[in-house]
Design an enzyme around this catalytic site. Sequence first.
Site, short mmCIF file in Angstrom:
data_model
loop_
_atom_site.label_atom_id
_atom_site.label_comp_id
_atom_site.label_asym_id
_atom_site.label_seq_id
_atom_site.Cartn_x
_atom_site.Cartn_y
_atom_site.Cartn_z
N SER A 144 -0.15 -10.22 56.63
CA SER A 144 0.28 -10.01 58.03
C SER A 144 1.80 -9.87 58.04
O SER A 144 2.47 -10.20 57.05
CB SER A 144 -0.13 -11.25 58.84
OG SER A 144 0.56 -11.33 60.06
N TYR A 157 -1.78 -19.83 61.86
CA TYR A 157 -1.89 -18.43 61.41
C TYR A 157 -0.72 -18.09 60.50
O TYR A 157 -0.89 -17.52 59.42
CB TYR A 157 -1.94 -17.50 62.63
CG TYR A 157 -2.24 -16.06 62.28
CD1 TYR A 157 -3.54 -15.64 62.07
CD2 TYR A 157 -1.21 -15.11 62.17
CE1 TYR A 157 -3.84 -14.31 61.75
CE2 TYR A 157 -1.49 -13.79 61.86
CZ TYR A 157 -2.81 -13.39 61.65
OH TYR A 157 -3.08 -12.09 61.33
P1 NAP Z 1 -10.99 -8.86 64.39
O1 NAP Z 1 -11.42 -7.56 64.98
O2 NAP Z 1 -10.97 -10.08 65.23
O3 NAP Z 1 -11.83 -9.12 63.05
C1 NAP Z 1 -11.82 -10.36 62.40
C2 NAP Z 1 -12.98 -10.39 61.45
O4 NAP Z 1 -13.02 -11.66 60.80
C3 NAP Z 1 -14.32 -10.25 62.18
O5 NAP Z 1 -15.23 -9.56 61.40
C4 NAP Z 1 -14.74 -11.69 62.32
O6 NAP Z 1 -16.13 -11.87 62.49
C5 NAP Z 1 -14.31 -12.22 60.98
N1 NAP Z 1 -14.31 -13.67 60.98
C6 NAP Z 1 -13.57 -14.50 61.74
N2 NAP Z 1 -13.93 -15.78 61.52
C7 NAP Z 1 -14.94 -15.73 60.60
C8 NAP Z 1 -15.75 -16.72 59.96
N3 NAP Z 1 -15.64 -18.01 60.24
N4 NAP Z 1 -16.66 -16.32 59.05
C9 NAP Z 1 -16.82 -15.01 58.77
N5 NAP Z 1 -16.11 -14.03 59.35
C10 NAP Z 1 -15.18 -14.40 60.25
O7 NAP Z 1 -9.52 -8.74 63.87
P2 NAP Z 1 -8.77 -7.74 62.86
O8 NAP Z 1 -7.49 -7.45 63.51
O9 NAP Z 1 -9.65 -6.65 62.40
O10 NAP Z 1 -8.48 -8.78 61.68
C11 NAP Z 1 -8.85 -8.57 60.34
C12 NAP Z 1 -7.82 -9.21 59.44
O11 NAP Z 1 -6.58 -8.56 59.62
C13 NAP Z 1 -7.57 -10.69 59.72
O12 NAP Z 1 -7.36 -11.37 58.50
C14 NAP Z 1 -6.30 -10.64 60.53
O13 NAP Z 1 -5.57 -11.84 60.46
C15 NAP Z 1 -5.58 -9.52 59.85
N6 NAP Z 1 -4.47 -8.91 60.60
C16 NAP Z 1 -4.69 -8.29 61.79
C17 NAP Z 1 -3.61 -7.71 62.45
C18 NAP Z 1 -3.75 -7.02 63.77
O14 NAP Z 1 -2.74 -6.62 64.35
N7 NAP Z 1 -4.94 -6.83 64.31
C19 NAP Z 1 -2.35 -7.76 61.89
C20 NAP Z 1 -2.17 -8.39 60.66
C21 NAP Z 1 -3.26 -8.96 60.03
P3 NAP Z 1 -16.73 -12.02 64.00
O15 NAP Z 1 -16.72 -10.64 64.60
O16 NAP Z 1 -18.08 -12.56 63.74
O17 NAP Z 1 -15.82 -12.95 64.73
#
Ligand code: NAP
Length: 252
Positions: A144, A157
């Site tokens: 991140s 986080y």
């Molecule tokens: P998202 O749409 O909220 O996706 C998060 C994913 O993680 C979902 O598939 C969620 O499953 C899964 N997850 C959460 N808790 C879990 C658990 N206990 N067991 C299994 N799966 C779990 O968010 P995203 O933005 O795509 O995030 C994906 C990654 O990118 C994360 O590591 C996040 O920190 C990172 N990231 C995101 C951004 C951004 O701007 N969006 C920036 C930097 C890093 P459910 O659908 O079942 O909840």
Amino acid sequence: MTNPFDLTGKVALVTGANTGIGQAIAVALARAGADVAAAGRTPPEETRALVEATGRRFLSVQADLTSLEPIPGAVEQTVEALGGLDILVNNAGMIRRADALDFTESDWDEVMNVNIKSVFFLCQAFGRYAIGQGRKGKIINIASMLSFQGGIRVPSYTASKSGIAGLTKLLANEWAGKGINVNAIAPGYVATNNTAALRADEKRNADILARIPAGRWSDASDMGGPAVFLASAASDYVHGTILPVDGGWLAR
Ligand code: NAP
């Protein structure tokens, strides 16, 4: 000449692939030729359809990553159903927002369990399998901007994502000589469920956009190409790097 980005015959395990960045990476890896296993707690039916439309095989593995319990089974099921495992994408993650003065132990523990503890033990299970088999492997952790910066109102986080940067480098040091590449992608601000609250806040949204040289929020598909690169032979000499994919955010 062979295409160094070709993933034909490879198998990838992607956590949290039912939506957002995980889904975009799963689809990009499939388009590059990999079969995909998706480990998560919500059925990834949309991702299944997208992956199968590319002609690749898809496996869904039930795994709530707040605990370590499903981890050995996720690796075993993937190997058994898809015939091996070459690529691990540690994407599943969560965020909790509150002032540091009010932050609770459960908001600390839950985020740390999913974002860093499970990631380490998934890497360990993957490493034990690949190194045990004398097989090359690629691990891609999702870091991140808060692997580099402090952020605000997200203490667990920030701790977890800063930890991902350190862990990625530690594992690269231990495993680069054993044929495993361990790297991370650090997405900038991506329009997914994870950032819905930020985008809904007019002032934060405007402040964020004003600082992104590319002038737009990232779409999750922006992470696909970098993931294919880090999963493929094109990155065989890349170890322990945290690759920002941020529209220039860190350059400001
Ligand atoms: P998202 O749409 O909220 O996706 C998060 C994913 O993680 C979902 O598939 C969620 O499953 C899964 N997850 C959460 N808790 C879990 C658990 N206990 N067991 C299994 N799966 C779990 O968010 P995203 O933005 O795509 O995030 C994906 C990654 O990118 C994360 O590591 C996040 O920190 C990172 N990231 C995101 C951004 C951004 O701007 N969006 C920036 C930097 C890093 P459910 O659908 O079942 O909840």
